[in-house]
Write a protein that holds these residues in place. Structure first.
Motif, PDB file in Angstrom:
ATOM      1  N   LEU A   1      53.828  -0.368 108.473  1.00 19.86           N
ATOM      2  CA  LEU A   1      54.329   1.021 108.494  1.00 19.86           C
ATOM      3  C   LEU A   1      53.731   1.855 107.363  1.00 19.86           C
ATOM      4  CD1 LEU A   1      58.134   0.268 109.056  1.00 19.86           C
ATOM      5  CD2 LEU A   1      56.398   0.747 110.782  1.00 19.86           C
ATOM      6  N   LYS A   2      52.922   1.235 106.546  1.00 21.21           N
ATOM      7  CA  LYS A   2      52.450   1.823 105.296  1.00 21.21           C
ATOM      8  C   LYS A   2      51.966   3.270 105.403  1.00 21.21           C
ATOM      9  CE  LYS A   2      48.701   1.026 102.550  1.00 21.21           C
ATOM     10  NZ  LYS A   2      47.383   0.592 102.687  1.00 21.21           N
TER      11      LYS A   2
ATOM     12  N   VAL B   1      55.035   6.431 104.090  1.00 16.07           N
ATOM     13  CA  VAL B   1      55.778   5.304 103.524  1.00 16.07           C
ATOM     14  C   VAL B   1      55.208   4.941 102.146  1.00 16.07           C
ATOM     15  CG1 VAL B   1      56.134   2.802 103.818  1.00 16.07           C
ATOM     16  CG2 VAL B   1      56.550   4.391 105.733  1.00 16.07           C
ATOM     17  N   TYR B   2      53.884   4.832 102.089  1.00 13.43           N
ATOM     18  CA  TYR B   2      53.233   4.444 100.823  1.00 13.43           C
ATOM     19  C   TYR B   2      53.548   5.449  99.712  1.00 13.43           C
ATOM     20  CZ  TYR B   2      49.476   3.454  97.496  1.00 13.43           C
ATOM     21  OH  TYR B   2      48.760   3.181  96.360  1.00 13.43           O
ATOM     22  N   GLU B   3      53.481   6.748 100.039  1.00 15.42           N
ATOM     23  CA  GLU B   3      53.759   7.776  99.016  1.00 15.42           C
ATOM     24  C   GLU B   3      55.193   7.681  98.500  1.00 15.42           C
ATOM     25  OE1 GLU B   3      51.000  11.580 100.277  1.00 15.42           O
ATOM     26  OE2 GLU B   3      52.644  11.027 101.598  1.00 15.42           O
ATOM     27  N   ILE B   4      56.105   7.430  99.413  1.00 15.91           N
ATOM     28  CA  ILE B   4      57.515   7.350  99.008  1.00 15.91           C
ATOM     29  C   ILE B   4      57.750   6.129  98.129  1.00 15.91           C
ATOM     30  CG2 ILE B   4      59.860   6.957  99.879  1.00 15.91           C
ATOM     31  CD1 ILE B   4      59.341   9.020 101.972  1.00 15.91           C
ATOM     32  N   VAL B   5      57.191   4.988  98.525  1.00 14.03           N
ATOM     33  CA  VAL B   5      57.374   3.768  97.728  1.00 14.03           C
ATOM     34  C   VAL B   5      56.741   3.958  96.345  1.00 14.03           C
ATOM     35  CG1 VAL B   5      56.870   1.295  97.554  1.00 14.03           C
ATOM     36  CG2 VAL B   5      57.540   2.280  99.762  1.00 14.03           C
ATOM     37  N   LEU B   6      55.529   4.502  96.323  1.00 11.50           N
ATOM     38  CA  LEU B   6      54.816   4.716  95.060  1.00 11.50           C
ATOM     39  C   LEU B   6      55.606   5.651  94.119  1.00 11.50           C
ATOM     40  CD1 LEU B   6      52.167   3.977  93.622  1.00 11.50           C
ATOM     41  CD2 LEU B   6      51.106   5.984  94.669  1.00 11.50           C
ATOM     42  N   SER B   7      56.320   6.601  94.690  1.00  6.30           N
ATOM     43  CA  SER B   7      57.070   7.539  93.845  1.00  6.30           C
ATOM     44  C   SER B   7      58.168   6.826  93.047  1.00  6.30           C
ATOM     45  CB  SER B   7      57.673   8.671  94.676  1.00  6.30           C
ATOM     46  OG  SER B   7      58.759   8.210  95.456  1.00  6.30           O
TER      47      SER B   7
END
Ligand SMILES: Nc1ncnc2c1ncn2[C@@H]1O[C@H](COP(=O)(O)OP(=O)(O)O)[C@@H](O)[C@H]1O
Ligand SMILES: [Mg+2]
Length: 221
Positions: free
Chosen positions: A126-127, A88-94
């Motif tokens: 969910l991070k 989740v974190y990687e997707i949001v950061l992208s």
């Protein structure tokens, strides 16, 4: 203040128009909904707004303080994307990639922004989870958080509630309304005419090419 204008616009692929004679103005703070039958060209229009495809003819222009790279986009979902193997974190950061410039790594500020938007969307727990293991509603919150990393001004959402159950749909609409109340311009494609009537300031029907004003936007227009 108009942020996005279409003038005699035609959109489509390889100079073949899918939709033409498009004319509208979206003002800052609008909640602008695009409705129409399946396959009528709504996603094509949105991709043209984003500059992902070129207009067949006519003009689409951004005005006064809105740049193409200041728009957040939540694409229409396909099953392939639902299986994306990242956290989740990687997707949001992208979603911060627009601001990456020539650097290879995300800055502290970008990481903080991603965490902020994860909190805003209520998905902190969910991070670290893998995106593809989440429910449809949780996945849409992740993609909304991702889109928010790209913008403080305008969000383009392509069928953000498609496939969600009524309860989760309601929650998504409330999140989006909250963002609009906080000043975000919302441009959204939807099938869901009842909810669209409740939330939109303007509805653009691609079958009739008419814009209907539902309520005044924040500038009273
Ligand atoms: N990449 C593409 N190349 C050529 N035609 C396309 C492409 N994507 C969509 N189309 C066609 O453009 C039309 C409009 O599609 P789309 O914009 O996805 O409709 P909607 O979002 O309203 O369901 C459809 O006939 C579709 O088959
Ligand atoms: Mg579509």
């Amino acid at each position: 203040m108009a942020v996005l204008k279409a003038k005699d616009l035609a959109v489509g692929y390889e100079s073949q128009a899918v939709l033409d004679n498009i004319n509208f103005e979206i003002n800052s703070g609008d909640y602008f909904c695009i409705v129409g039958e399946n396959g009528s060209g709504k996603s094509t229009l949105m991709k043209t707004m984003l500059g992902l495809i070129s207009p067949v003819s006519g003009e689409i222009s951004f005005a006064e303080g809105l740049e193409k790279n200041e728009i957040g986009y939540l694409p229409q979902q396909s099953d392939v994307q639902r299986d994306f193997p990242a956290s989740v974190y990687e997707i949001v950061l992208s979603g911060c990639q627009n601001g990456l410039g020539k650097r290879f790594f995300y800055s502290k500020e970008q990481k903080a922004l991603a965490l902020d938007n994860i909190k805003k969307m209520g998905i902190e727990k969910l991070k670290s989870r893998c995106y593809r293991e989440l429910s449809g509603g949780q996945q849409q919150r992740v993609l909304l958080a991702r889109a928010l990393c790209a913008t403080k001004k305008a969000l383009l959402l392509d069928e953000p509630v498609a496939g969600l159950d009524p309860q989760v749909t309601e929650e998504m609409y409330e999140l989006i309304k909250q963002l609009n109340d906080d000043g975000m311009t919302i441009i959204m494609i939807s099938h869901d005419l009842v909810n669209v009537q409740n939330y939109a300031t303007k509805i653009f029907d691609v079958n009739s090419m008419k814009v209907t004003t539902i309520k005044a936007d924040k500038e009273g227009k």
